[in-house]
Design a protein around this motif. Structure first.
Motif, mmCIF file in Angstrom:
data_model
loop_
_atom_site.group_PDB
_atom_site.id
_atom_site.type_symbol
_atom_site.label_atom_id
_atom_site.label_comp_id
_atom_site.label_asym_id
_atom_site.label_seq_id
_atom_site.Cartn_x
_atom_site.Cartn_y
_atom_site.Cartn_z
ATOM 1 N N ALA A 42 7.056 3.333 -3.784
ATOM 2 C CA ALA A 42 6.659 4.127 -2.613
ATOM 3 C C ALA A 42 5.273 4.726 -2.820
ATOM 4 O O ALA A 42 4.443 4.739 -1.895
ATOM 5 N N TYR A 43 5.005 5.214 -4.034
ATOM 6 C CA TYR A 43 3.698 5.820 -4.313
ATOM 7 C C TYR A 43 2.596 4.769 -4.237
ATOM 8 O O TYR A 43 1.521 5.015 -3.672
ATOM 9 N N PHE A 44 2.845 3.591 -4.822
ATOM 10 C CA PHE A 44 1.876 2.506 -4.723
ATOM 11 C C PHE A 44 1.604 2.165 -3.267
ATOM 12 O O PHE A 44 0.459 1.909 -2.872
ATOM 13 N N GLY A 45 2.671 2.143 -2.461
ATOM 14 C CA GLY A 45 2.517 1.819 -1.049
ATOM 15 C C GLY A 45 1.601 2.799 -0.328
ATOM 16 O O GLY A 45 0.723 2.392 0.445
ATOM 17 N N ARG A 46 1.788 4.090 -0.583
ATOM 18 C CA ARG A 46 0.923 5.104 0.033
ATOM 19 C C ARG A 46 -0.523 4.941 -0.414
ATOM 20 O O ARG A 46 -1.458 5.081 0.391
ATOM 21 N N THR A 47 -0.714 4.650 -1.703
ATOM 22 C CA THR A 47 -2.068 4.491 -2.236
ATOM 23 C C THR A 47 -2.764 3.293 -1.611
ATOM 24 O O THR A 47 -3.934 3.377 -1.203
ATOM 25 N N PHE A 48 -2.058 2.174 -1.512
ATOM 26 C CA PHE A 48 -2.629 1.003 -0.854
ATOM 27 C C PHE A 48 -2.993 1.307 0.602
ATOM 28 O O PHE A 48 -4.055 0.909 1.079
ATOM 29 N N ASP A 49 -2.122 1.998 1.300
ATOM 30 C CA ASP A 49 -2.362 2.297 2.717
ATOM 31 C C ASP A 49 -3.639 3.118 2.889
ATOM 32 O O ASP A 49 -4.461 2.839 3.781
ATOM 33 N N VAL A 50 -3.818 4.138 2.058
ATOM 34 C CA VAL A 50 -4.998 4.995 2.189
ATOM 35 C C VAL A 50 -6.260 4.215 1.855
ATOM 36 O O VAL A 50 -7.289 4.340 2.552
ATOM 37 N N TYR A 51 -6.228 3.396 0.792
ATOM 38 C CA TYR A 51 -7.415 2.617 0.443
ATOM 39 C C TYR A 51 -7.727 1.562 1.504
ATOM 40 O O TYR A 51 -8.901 1.265 1.770
ATOM 41 N N THR A 52 -6.699 1.002 2.117
ATOM 42 C CA THR A 52 -6.925 0.046 3.206
ATOM 43 C C THR A 52 -7.615 0.733 4.375
ATOM 44 O O THR A 52 -8.580 0.203 4.955
ATOM 45 N N LYS A 53 -7.151 1.942 4.742
ATOM 46 C CA LYS A 53 -7.783 2.707 5.819
ATOM 47 C C LYS A 53 -9.224 3.065 5.460
ATOM 48 O O LYS A 53 -10.140 2.964 6.297
ATOM 49 N N LEU A 54 -9.430 3.488 4.204
ATOM 50 C CA LEU A 54 -10.773 3.871 3.762
ATOM 51 C C LEU A 54 -11.721 2.681 3.831
ATOM 52 O O LEU A 54 -12.871 2.813 4.296
ATOM 53 N N TRP A 55 -11.259 1.524 3.373
ATOM 54 C CA TRP A 55 -12.120 0.343 3.364
ATOM 55 C C TRP A 55 -12.485 -0.075 4.786
ATOM 56 O O TRP A 55 -13.651 -0.334 5.096
ATOM 57 N N LYS A 56 -11.496 -0.139 5.666
ATOM 58 C CA LYS A 56 -11.763 -0.524 7.054
ATOM 59 C C LYS A 56 -12.642 0.515 7.760
ATOM 60 O O LYS A 56 -13.514 0.170 8.570
#
Length: 567
Positions: A42-56
């Protein structure tokens, strides 16, 4: 910020918030437990989501961020580098090799777009310029590890040359305290590459080729399936602790080789263009996970303490599903007893674990009969034999593990390396264990025994066909051996375990026919339960197949020719 309009201010504030949130989540990754399957997802999932938003977000608003926020190229590179690290660590936690391709996509894009190449004096944003250079050096070291695992050796050598140049510039410009550390990193990777290139396979133009040793449909040995073959390899623990063996990062050569052996060939994603940046995060939903995992889940433990080793073993044991098997691979220096007493399975020593990170017990008075604390003894493994266990030990004290009793009626196989090698092969020790090399690439091991350093591809390809014929015949014979229903047979249905068993048989037959090994028991591998000799290891068909291979390689002079009857 005074000259910003409302929209620009909103964009910059949102970017800063995403950036800060991503850093917090990324830093929190180190606090997650390294074992278990569910605690971290779950923590990895949140981290990926935030970095995906940041990159886009930085892609969509690049002009405003460049002009109004003064966004630097190295800052974009840092975001991409962090996403690459996320994918790499996701690979380490899931053992799915396709995530290495994801990490590679980000790392290669950073290099192609020169995100770190133009660092100026004004680029530190509160830190020092030397800190930014260190970020670049660390990025290169991580990129090299990913390329090594993907066997992109030409690119690895290019990266090492670039890293060497940047380290020289860094040390001459800043005279930093970590100058020796970076020199050691460069020395490690250069030694690793030299040792790994133990055999060069040459194309028609005499250029070195890269051959993958991961499992593929072409390298999966056949087997006549039966209902007793009901186990699948689910959990793997790879334990490395050799003081004199070449290593890079936290991978010894043995760990590096067995890691690849226990993975399927990753599939390249044709949808990615060169140097494109994928922005999708791995799915964390249980329903999205494949019913059959491509690779067994692996833990990599470089020089662990005994406490760490037992915790990870217990975690792998706990996670085993029904009809799942646990593989423990040990490549470690032996720890030998101080006396000749053999009253119990703790009297014959074991293999060394790391003592540096354990609490100091030196002030505690202990009796003369108390055993060494920082050692994995055969008896330590007994609790984990309540479930199917496949044990491989490559050590100069490997045979001590043959004393482990089968108390719980579960399938148990132990493959043990020779405890020594002939004098003419002593220089191989820093370049990895001989048994591990046979398990990784039997043909490479035969060439090494024959002192062959280079081989044309056409000769290699024909030799590999001879190896495949040997393995197919060994598979046929093994399934017909009587009395292995409760030991070897249950493991043969799994592609990885079958491959390891058949390559072990190849190693046994090869060394029994080798003139320097044949007459010295300590130079031969062992197994528990012992593999039958008359029905398997001394079978004329296997000896004939082996001799055909070595004759093809013009190595027949160092091997004993089988009797005329079998030729």
């Amino acid at each position: 910020m005074a000259e910003l309009d409302e929209n620009e201010r909103r964009i910059i504030n949102e970017f800063c918030q995403l950036q800060e949130k991503s850093k917090q989540l990324f830093n929190g990754l180190r606090d997650l437990p390294q074992y278990g399957h569910k605690q971290w997802q779950a923590y990895f999932g949140r981290t990926f989501d935030v970095y995906t938003k940041l990159w886009k977000f930085q892609q969509q608003h690049r002009q405003i961020l460049d002009v109004k926020y003064d966004l630097k190229r190295w800052q974009i590179g840092e975001i991409a580098s962090k996403i690459g690290q996320l994918y790499y660590h996701y690979y380490l936690r899931t053992s799915e090799t396709n995530y290495l391709n994801e990490a590679f996509s980000f790392y290669s894009a950073i290099r192609a777009r020169s995100y770190y190449s133009r660092i100026t004096k004004e680029d530190h944003h509160g830190g020092s310029k030397s800190d930014l250079v260190v970020k670049k050096l660390r990025y290169y070291a991580r990129f090299i590890v990913v390329c090594l695992l993907l066997k992109k050796m030409k690119l690895v050598r290019e990266l090492v040359r670039e890293l060497s140049k940047y380290v020289d510039e860094y040390t001459s410009t800043y005279e930093p305290d970590d100058q020796l550390e970076w020199s050691l990193v460069l020395g490690e990777i250069k030694s690793f590459l030299e040792a790994d290139a133990i055999l060069n396979i040459l194309d028609a133009d005499s250029n070195p080729m890269v051959i993958s040793h991961r499992l593929s449909p072409l390298t999966t040995p056949p087997v006549e399936k039966c209902p007793a073959m009901d186990l699948t390899l689910q959990e793997v623990l790879i334990f490395g602790n050799n003081n004199d063996q070449v290593k890079f990062s936290e991978l010894t050569l043995d760990m590096f080789r067995i890691l690849q052996t226990l993975e399927r060939e990753p599939q390249e994603d044709a949808s990615y263009q060169a140097y494109s940046l994928p922005s999708r995060a791995p799915s964390m939903e249980a329903n999205d996970r494949p019913l059959k995992r491509e690779n067994p889940h692996k833990y990599l433990l470089y020089k662990p303490t005994l406490s760490q080793l037992l915790v990870f073993l217990a975690s792998g044991f706990k996670e085993l599903p029904l009809n799942g098997a646990l593989l423990l691979y040990i490549s470690a220096d032996g720890l030998f007893p101080s006396s000749s007493s053999t009253e119990d399975r703790y009297d014959m020593g074991g293999v060394c674990t790391n003592s540096k990170r354990e609490p100091d017990q030196s002030g505690i008075k202990r009796g003369s009969q108390v055993k060494e604390l920082n050692c994995l003894y055969p008896g330590d493994l007994i609790p984990f034999m309540r479930k199917p266990l496949f044990l491989i030990v490559d050590s100069d004290n490997s045979w001590v593990f043959q004393s482990v009793p089968q108390l719980f009626g579960q399938p148990l196989v132990i493959l043990m390396s020779p405890q020594d090698v002939p004098s003419q092969y002593q220089d191989l020790h820093p370049k990895g264990g001989l048994l591990t090399l046979f398990l990784h690439s039997p043909l490479t091991a035969i060439c090494v025994l024959g002192k062959i350093r280079e081989i044309p591809y056409h000769l290699w390809e024909t030799g590999q066909a001879f190896v495949d014929r040997f393995l197919a015949e060994a598979s046929r014979l093994l399934t017909r051996v009587k009395g292995i229903e409760s030991s070897y047979l249950p493991f043969l249905g799994d592609d990885f375990l079958r491959l390891l068993l058949l390559r072990f048989i190849f190693c046994c037959v090869a060394l029994r026919l080798h003139r320097a090994f044949k007459h010295w028991p300590a130079l031969l591998p062992r197994s528990q339960p012992p593999l039958p000799e008359s029905e398997l290891l001394l079978q004329s068909s296997l000896e004939r197949a082996m001799y055909t291979l070595v004759d093809h390689l013009e190595l027949s002079s160092i091997f004993i020719e089988p009797s005329r009857e079998i030729l």
